[in-house]
Write an enzyme that holds these catalytic residues in place. Structure first.
Site, mmCIF file in Angstrom:
data_model
loop_
_atom_site.group_PDB
_atom_site.id
_atom_site.type_symbol
_atom_site.label_atom_id
_atom_site.label_comp_id
_atom_site.label_asym_id
_atom_site.label_seq_id
_atom_site.Cartn_x
_atom_site.Cartn_y
_atom_site.Cartn_z
ATOM 1 N N GLY A 1 -29.832 150.715 -10.159
ATOM 2 C CA GLY A 1 -31.919 150.726 -10.579
ATOM 3 C C GLY A 1 -33.041 150.824 -10.389
ATOM 4 O O GLY A 1 -33.416 152.257 -10.492
ATOM 5 N N ASP B 1 -34.615 150.202 -8.236
ATOM 6 C CA ASP B 1 -35.608 151.031 -6.876
ATOM 7 C C ASP B 1 -35.017 152.285 -7.224
ATOM 8 O O ASP B 1 -35.707 153.259 -6.959
ATOM 9 C CB ASP B 1 -34.272 150.651 -5.854
ATOM 10 C CG ASP B 1 -35.004 151.099 -4.342
ATOM 11 O OD1 ASP B 1 -35.777 151.167 -4.074
ATOM 12 O OD2 ASP B 1 -33.638 150.528 -3.165
ATOM 13 N N VAL C 1 -28.102 144.244 -10.066
ATOM 14 C CA VAL C 1 -27.388 144.091 -9.647
ATOM 15 C C VAL C 1 -26.960 142.663 -8.559
ATOM 16 O O VAL C 1 -26.082 141.839 -8.536
ATOM 17 C CB VAL C 1 -26.327 145.057 -8.265
ATOM 18 C CG1 VAL C 1 -26.488 146.123 -9.902
ATOM 19 C CG2 VAL C 1 -27.769 145.600 -7.705
HETATM 20 N N1 AR6 Z 1 -38.602 149.493 -14.844
HETATM 21 C C1 AR6 Z 1 -38.257 148.518 -14.823
HETATM 22 N N2 AR6 Z 1 -37.309 147.961 -14.628
HETATM 23 C C2 AR6 Z 1 -35.997 148.567 -14.542
HETATM 24 C C3 AR6 Z 1 -35.678 149.354 -14.136
HETATM 25 C C4 AR6 Z 1 -37.572 150.300 -14.624
HETATM 26 N N3 AR6 Z 1 -37.119 152.092 -14.512
HETATM 27 N N4 AR6 Z 1 -34.550 149.735 -14.232
HETATM 28 C C5 AR6 Z 1 -34.060 148.248 -14.066
HETATM 29 N N5 AR6 Z 1 -35.052 147.978 -14.076
HETATM 30 P P1 AR6 Z 1 -31.909 145.560 -9.930
HETATM 31 P P2 AR6 Z 1 -31.903 143.910 -8.093
HETATM 32 C C6 AR6 Z 1 -34.668 146.440 -13.923
HETATM 33 O O1 AR6 Z 1 -30.732 146.067 -10.174
HETATM 34 O O2 AR6 Z 1 -31.401 142.693 -9.025
HETATM 35 C C7 AR6 Z 1 -30.963 148.314 -5.880
HETATM 36 O O3 AR6 Z 1 -29.447 149.316 -5.678
HETATM 37 C C8 AR6 Z 1 -33.418 145.537 -14.889
HETATM 38 O O4 AR6 Z 1 -32.788 145.581 -16.011
HETATM 39 O O5 AR6 Z 1 -32.174 147.131 -10.208
HETATM 40 O O6 AR6 Z 1 -33.091 143.274 -7.598
HETATM 41 C C9 AR6 Z 1 -31.215 147.582 -4.768
HETATM 42 O O7 AR6 Z 1 -31.608 148.882 -3.629
HETATM 43 C C10 AR6 Z 1 -33.071 144.534 -14.398
HETATM 44 O O8 AR6 Z 1 -33.796 143.419 -14.970
HETATM 45 O O9 AR6 Z 1 -32.311 144.759 -8.831
HETATM 46 C C11 AR6 Z 1 -30.853 146.968 -4.512
HETATM 47 O O10 AR6 Z 1 -29.438 146.914 -2.839
HETATM 48 C C12 AR6 Z 1 -34.023 144.388 -12.955
HETATM 49 O O11 AR6 Z 1 -34.907 145.576 -13.235
HETATM 50 C C13 AR6 Z 1 -30.804 145.817 -5.516
HETATM 51 O O12 AR6 Z 1 -30.077 147.130 -6.181
HETATM 52 C C14 AR6 Z 1 -33.630 144.296 -11.736
HETATM 53 O O13 AR6 Z 1 -32.415 145.038 -11.232
HETATM 54 C C15 AR6 Z 1 -31.116 144.748 -5.670
HETATM 55 O O14 AR6 Z 1 -30.977 144.219 -7.352
#
Ligand code: AR6
Length: 170
Positions: A31, A33, A123
């Site tokens: 994601g 991260d 996620v």
């Molecule tokens: N810019 C802005 N928003 C984004 C981007 C980006 N480049 N990429 C994704 N999003 P997630 P969580 C949005 O899954 O649910 C990781 O593996 C995405 O659409 O990144 O907090 C970590 O290491 C969503 O709305 O984070 C943890 O293990 C939002 O960012 C776990 O995922 C968050 O999605 C954290 O899960």
């Protein structure tokens, strides 16, 4: 305080800090991260490893700050959102802690602008509408404690969440 909503990739945002939706190991993941570590380069992971060595990771709701490496932002604030288990296991309070602790950390470092992704809404499964309510509500509730932080940017990765934020921010 100015609250802005934009649609786009947080790794391209020029702010004093962008916030990473990390996990408690601080050692990267998928994601947003994954995108932040990829775009920012190894300096971010190196700084995270030093924090892990010092304090053993980051608990849910807490936040730590590192360099932003090659990103246009100056710093990355890593916070760990709650995994959604239905909403009765303290998820709203823990998500609010993420926003509040990130803002307070930015303030401690005298930063003036900070950009947030939708913490926990990928996620970790937090329902987007409820997450937007916590995000905007917590930023507004914390504003009185902030003097340096003048601009908060909500960075939306899709138009559906952008619409939800715009409705709340007004
Ligand atoms: N810019 C802005 N928003 C984004 C981007 C980006 N480049 N990429 C994704 N999003 P997630 P969580 C949005 O899954 O649910 C990781 O593996 C995405 O659409 O990144 O907090 C970590 O290491 C969503 O709305 O984070 C943890 O293990 C939002 O960012 C776990 O995922 C968050 O999605 C954290 O899960």
């Amino acid at each position: 305080m100015e609250i802005e909503v934009i649609l786009g990739d947080i790794t391209r945002v020029h702010a004093d800090a962008i916030v990473n939706a990390a996990n408690s190991s601080l050692l990267g993941g998928g994601g947003v991260d994954g995108a932040i570590h990829r775009a920012g380069g190894p300096a971010i992971l190196e700084a995270c490893r030093m924090i892990v060595a010092r304090q053993g990771g980051c608990r849910t709701g807490e936040a730590v700050i590192t360099t932003a490496g090659r990103l246009p932002a100056k710093h990355v604030i890593h916070t760990v959102g709650p995994v959604w288990h239905g909403g009765l296991q303290g998820e709203p309070g823990l998500l609010a802690d993420c926003y509040r602790n990130s803002l307070l950390l930015a303030e401690q470092h005298r930063l003036s602008s900070i950009a947030f992704p939708g913490i926990s809404t990928g996620v970790y499964g937090y329902p987007p509408r409820e997450a937007v309510q916590v995000a905007v509500g917590t930023v507004r509730a914390t504003a009185d404690l902030l003097q340096c932080v003048r601009q908060v940017i909500f960075v939306c990765f899709d138009t559906a969440s952008e619409a939800m934020y715009r409705k709340r921010v007004g």
